[in-house]
Design a protein around this motif. Structure first.
Motif, PDB file in Angstrom:
ATOM      1  N   GLY A 409       0.785  -1.237   0.000  1.00 42.38           N
ATOM      2  CA  GLY A 409       0.000   0.000   0.000  1.00 42.38           C
ATOM      3  C   GLY A 409       0.810   1.277   0.000  1.00 42.38           C
ATOM      4  O   GLY A 409       0.313   2.315   0.467  1.00 42.38           O
ATOM      5  N   THR A 410       2.013   1.264  -0.524  1.00 41.49           N
ATOM      6  CA  THR A 410       2.869   2.458  -0.461  1.00 41.49           C
ATOM      7  C   THR A 410       2.266   3.649  -1.202  1.00 41.49           C
ATOM      8  O   THR A 410       2.528   4.801  -0.855  1.00 41.49           O
ATOM      9  CB  THR A 410       4.267   2.163  -1.027  1.00 41.49           C
ATOM     10  N   GLN A 411       1.437   3.397  -2.220  1.00 41.30           N
ATOM     11  CA  GLN A 411       0.854   4.499  -2.983  1.00 41.30           C
ATOM     12  C   GLN A 411      -0.330   5.145  -2.269  1.00 41.30           C
ATOM     13  O   GLN A 411      -0.924   6.099  -2.778  1.00 41.30           O
ATOM     14  CB  GLN A 411       0.450   4.021  -4.382  1.00 41.30           C
ATOM     15  N   ALA A 412      -0.655   4.641  -1.083  1.00 42.38           N
ATOM     16  CA  ALA A 412      -1.704   5.258  -0.262  1.00 42.38           C
ATOM     17  C   ALA A 412      -1.113   6.191   0.784  1.00 42.38           C
ATOM     18  O   ALA A 412      -1.847   6.747   1.609  1.00 42.38           O
ATOM     19  CB  ALA A 412      -2.548   4.189   0.411  1.00 42.38           C
ATOM     20  N   ALA A 413       0.192   6.377   0.760  1.00 43.75           N
ATOM     21  CA  ALA A 413       0.845   7.232   1.759  1.00 43.75           C
ATOM     22  C   ALA A 413       0.420   8.688   1.595  1.00 43.75           C
ATOM     23  O   ALA A 413       0.174   9.159   0.477  1.00 43.75           O
ATOM     24  CB  ALA A 413       2.361   7.112   1.633  1.00 43.75           C
ATOM     25  N   VAL A 414       0.341   9.399   2.712  1.00 43.23           N
ATOM     26  CA  VAL A 414       0.042  10.834   2.734  1.00 43.23           C
ATOM     27  C   VAL A 414       1.260  11.541   3.310  1.00 43.23           C
ATOM     28  O   VAL A 414       1.634  11.281   4.462  1.00 43.23           O
ATOM     29  CB  VAL A 414      -1.203  11.137   3.592  1.00 43.23           C
ATOM     30  N   PRO A 415       1.915  12.406   2.545  1.00 35.59           N
ATOM     31  CA  PRO A 415       3.122  13.079   3.044  1.00 35.59           C
ATOM     32  C   PRO A 415       2.861  13.813   4.359  1.00 35.59           C
ATOM     33  O   PRO A 415       1.843  14.482   4.521  1.00 35.59           O
ATOM     34  CB  PRO A 415       3.452  14.066   1.916  1.00 35.59           C
ATOM     35  N   SER A 418       1.373   9.590   9.237  1.00 33.08           N
ATOM     36  CA  SER A 418       1.480   8.140   9.216  1.00 33.08           C
ATOM     37  C   SER A 418       0.127   7.525   8.880  1.00 33.08           C
ATOM     38  O   SER A 418      -0.889   7.885   9.474  1.00 33.08           O
ATOM     39  CB  SER A 418       1.955   7.633  10.584  1.00 33.08           C
ATOM     40  N   VAL A 419       0.114   6.615   7.918  1.00 33.26           N
ATOM     41  CA  VAL A 419      -1.122   5.983   7.458  1.00 33.26           C
ATOM     42  C   VAL A 419      -1.061   4.488   7.738  1.00 33.26           C
ATOM     43  O   VAL A 419      -0.046   3.833   7.479  1.00 33.26           O
ATOM     44  CB  VAL A 419      -1.337   6.215   5.951  1.00 33.26           C
ATOM     45  N   PHE A 438      -8.851  -0.333  -1.278  1.00 37.05           N
ATOM     46  CA  PHE A 438      -7.946   0.114  -0.221  1.00 37.05           C
ATOM     47  C   PHE A 438      -8.801   0.598   0.944  1.00 37.05           C
ATOM     48  O   PHE A 438      -9.839   1.236   0.743  1.00 37.05           O
ATOM     49  CB  PHE A 438      -7.021   1.253  -0.654  1.00 37.05           C
ATOM     50  N   THR A 439      -8.340   0.285   2.155  1.00 37.41           N
ATOM     51  CA  THR A 439      -8.959   0.845   3.354  1.00 37.41           C
ATOM     52  C   THR A 439      -7.867   1.170   4.346  1.00 37.41           C
ATOM     53  O   THR A 439      -6.815   0.531   4.369  1.00 37.41           O
ATOM     54  CB  THR A 439      -9.985  -0.116   3.978  1.00 37.41           C
ATOM     55  N   GLY A 440      -8.107   2.198   5.161  1.00 38.58           N
ATOM     56  CA  GLY A 440      -7.108   2.579   6.157  1.00 38.58           C
ATOM     57  C   GLY A 440      -7.532   3.794   6.945  1.00 38.58           C
ATOM     58  O   GLY A 440      -8.663   4.290   6.801  1.00 38.58           O
ATOM     59  N   PHE A 441      -6.610   4.290   7.769  1.00 37.26           N
ATOM     60  CA  PHE A 441      -6.918   5.459   8.590  1.00 37.26           C
ATOM     61  C   PHE A 441      -5.654   6.270   8.837  1.00 37.26           C
ATOM     62  O   PHE A 441      -4.529   5.778   8.683  1.00 37.26           O
ATOM     63  CB  PHE A 441      -7.566   5.049   9.919  1.00 37.26           C
ATOM     64  N   ALA A 442      -5.853   7.530   9.215  1.00 38.78           N
ATOM     65  CA  ALA A 442      -4.735   8.454   9.455  1.00 38.78           C
ATOM     66  C   ALA A 442      -5.207   9.580  10.380  1.00 38.78           C
ATOM     67  O   ALA A 442      -6.405   9.893  10.419  1.00 38.78           O
ATOM     68  CB  ALA A 442      -4.239   9.029   8.126  1.00 38.78           C
ATOM     69  N   PRO A 443      -4.252  10.222  11.078  1.00 36.61           N
ATOM     70  CA  PRO A 443      -2.897   9.728  11.359  1.00 36.61           C
ATOM     71  C   PRO A 443      -2.979   8.427  12.165  1.00 36.61           C
ATOM     72  O   PRO A 443      -3.872   8.279  13.010  1.00 36.61           O
ATOM     73  CB  PRO A 443      -2.267  10.846  12.175  1.00 36.61           C
ATOM     74  N   ALA A 444      -2.046   7.527  11.944  1.00 32.74           N
ATOM     75  CA  ALA A 444      -2.116   6.215  12.562  1.00 32.74           C
ATOM     76  C   ALA A 444      -2.064   6.291  14.081  1.00 32.74           C
ATOM     77  O   ALA A 444      -2.670   5.460  14.765  1.00 32.74           O
ATOM     78  CB  ALA A 444      -0.978   5.338  12.035  1.00 32.74           C
ATOM     79  N   ASP A 445      -1.355   7.295  14.633  1.00 30.73           N
ATOM     80  CA  ASP A 445      -1.207   7.400  16.082  1.00 30.73           C
ATOM     81  C   ASP A 445      -2.287   8.264  16.735  1.00 30.73           C
ATOM     82  O   ASP A 445      -2.416   8.290  17.958  1.00 30.73           O
ATOM     83  CB  ASP A 445       0.172   7.956  16.435  1.00 30.73           C
ATOM     84  N   ASN A 446      -3.081   8.967  15.928  1.00 29.66           N
ATOM     85  CA  ASN A 446      -4.174   9.800  16.459  1.00 29.66           C
ATOM     86  C   ASN A 446      -5.240   9.930  15.373  1.00 29.66           C
ATOM     87  O   ASN A 446      -5.432  11.000  14.792  1.00 29.66           O
ATOM     88  CB  ASN A 446      -3.647  11.173  16.863  1.00 29.66           C
TER      89      ASN A 446
END
Length: 484
Positions: A409-415, A418-419, A438-446
């Protein structure tokens, strides 16, 4: 009185009784059903005789009524109609209210809901013209536009949520449509648009985000399988499990291969974390058979599978099959066989991981307002279920971060942030290109946003599609819009 006259008198009495019962039934028992019929012209004219409530984003209307110079008195108009079509729906004199909030919240918008009773009485006593209630939405306009632009002309859907509350920040389905022709007061215009939309094989009237023909989730479902494994107490992210090039399936001569050549690790072994990072089919297929279909199915239900939800639009329940044999358990554990989901359900899975294991009830209406801007009701965030323990959520987050940092999933990164995420490439029909997920959330720590994206038939990439390369950048665009 002779016999023939007595019989005729009895018949006449019966006929008058039947007439009395029928008229009473129509006026008392059946009145509501008759009034609610979309083809009841008298009711429709009455409803058009008062101003309908607005649908608002940040206080600005995306659906409102303006005075009309014909017998209907009010004309419904939509701002950015194609961007919000599946959220607003349509309010048509010819075809009724439907397709979104216009149908699902019709009683509020029309002013007939029981919660508005005292307001109606007050209007009658004061001689004030009654108006429908307005709905302030949770949708983030920037996120909605980002979803539309990133998905483009590809078929599919995007859902973004606030994992802490369940508020839906974006919900876009493609292909879309414009409700404007449907609400035209010119019968020919509305009829032509209706016929065209219903004849379109791409089904633009269907909100793919919450309904229609549900999708196989493919490898995004591995989040559920991994959760079931960790919750069992027998595995953690460091557990070493089999990950051969092809998994031997009992009761069949057909094996389960990886989507990439070769095994997932040295000596056909791989850790659960790396299996998630590289989306190892054989490792998760093995887990599915070890855990059993009932265990994985129970875990899916804790994430919301099988729940009948209203947001307030009806959401088609996602499903996990039952009565599985071992090969079916392996296939289901990687989101194939008869597993079927809505994009909203997939967003709820990521939201639960982001929210320490708690699934929040999704909603799209923030508050209901009177025509004087008074608040009639506020939506309070509500816990739907606890899917996993907080410790399991932490382990899954670490694994999903690897997917975006160095996996599929590297192309789902947000500069700059953390995703955590998971890719999916779902087979669904013989000879057809796979769906990209694709599914996910950000920022990964908050976490502030969780996203699910599906692109049907690989979108522009066709048979060369992978979830990370096709759906990942769409997710990144929506996350970026929310976080900025």
């Amino acid at each position: 009185m002779n016999e023939p006259i007595r019989r005729l008198s009895m018949l006449a009495a019966l006929l008058f009784t039947a007439l009395l019962v029928s008229s009473t039934w129509l006026q008392v028992v059946g009145a509501e059903a008759i009034n609610d019929r979309p083809d009841n012209r008298r009711t429709a004219l009455k409803n058009y005789g008062q101003e309908r409530g607005q649908i608002l984003l940040g206080g600005q209307p995306i659906a409102r009524s303006v005075p009309s110079d014909d017998e209907l008195q009010w004309q419904r108009v939509y701002a950015s109609p194609e961007t919000y079509a599946h959220i607003t729906g349509y309010y048509s004199f010819e075809y009724g209210a439907g397709g979104g909030l216009e149908g699902a919240a019709n009683s509020l918008l029309s002013g007939t809901d029981d919660t508005l009773f005292y307001g109606r009485v007050s209007d009658i006593l004061s001689g004030k013209a009654s108006k429908g209630a307005s709905l302030e939405l949770t949708i983030d306009p920037q996120a909605q536009r980002a979803a539309k632009e990133a998905l483009g002309d590809q078929r599919g859907a995007v859902v973004a949520m606030d994992p802490r509350t369940g508020a839906i920040l974006a919900m876009y389905s493609s292909p879309t449509y414009s409700p404007t022709p449907l609400v035209s007061h010119e019968q020919g215009t509305a009829a032509k648009a209706w016929e065209s939309l219903n004849a379109d094989s791409s089904r633009p009237l269907v909100n793919r985000a919450i309904g229609g023909n549900l999708y196989p989730p493919g490898s995004v479902f591995k989040v559920v399988t991994a959760a079931a494994a960790i919750e069992s107490g027998d595995y953690d992210k460091s557990s070493s499990i089999p990950g051969p090039a092809v998994l031997d399936l009992p009761q069949t001569d057909v094996g389960l291969p990886n989507s990439h050549p070769g095994a997932c690790g040295p000596n056909d072994r791989v850790t659960l974390a790396v299996a998630m990072q590289d989306s190892c089919n054989t490792a998760f297929g093995w887990l599915g058979m070890e855990l059993g279909g009932d265990t994985v199915g129970d875990q899916a239900s804790k994430f919301g599978f099988g729940d009948k939800l209203e947001i307030p639009m009806d959401v088609t329940p996602s499903t996990f099959p039952t009565g599985l044999n071992p090969p079916q358990e392996a296939q289901s554990a990687i989101g194939q066989y008869d597993v079927r989901v809505t994009p909203l359900q997939v967003a709820m899975m990521s939201s639960a991981v982001a929210n320490d294991g708690v699934v929040m009830r999704p909603y799209v209406v923030e508050r209901v307002q009177g025509d004087d801007l008074s608040v009639i009701s506020d939506t309070k965030p509500e816990q739907l279920s606890r899917a996993i323990d907080p410790e399991t959520a932490t382990e899954l987050t670490d694994m999903m971060k690897l997917v975006v940092e160095r996996g599929t999933g590297t192309q789902a990164a947000v500069p700059g942030t953390s995703v955590a995420g998971k890719t999916g490439t779902a087979e669904h029909a013989e000879g057809a290109a796979p769906h990209a997920w694709f599914t996910g959330f950000a920022p990964a720590d908050n976490p502030k946003v969780a996203v699910a994206v599906v692109v049907e038939d690989g979108g522009r990439a066709g048979n060369e599609a992978y979830g990370g390369s096709v759906a990942g950048p769409i997710s990144a665009a929506v996350m970026k819009a929310v976080l900025e």
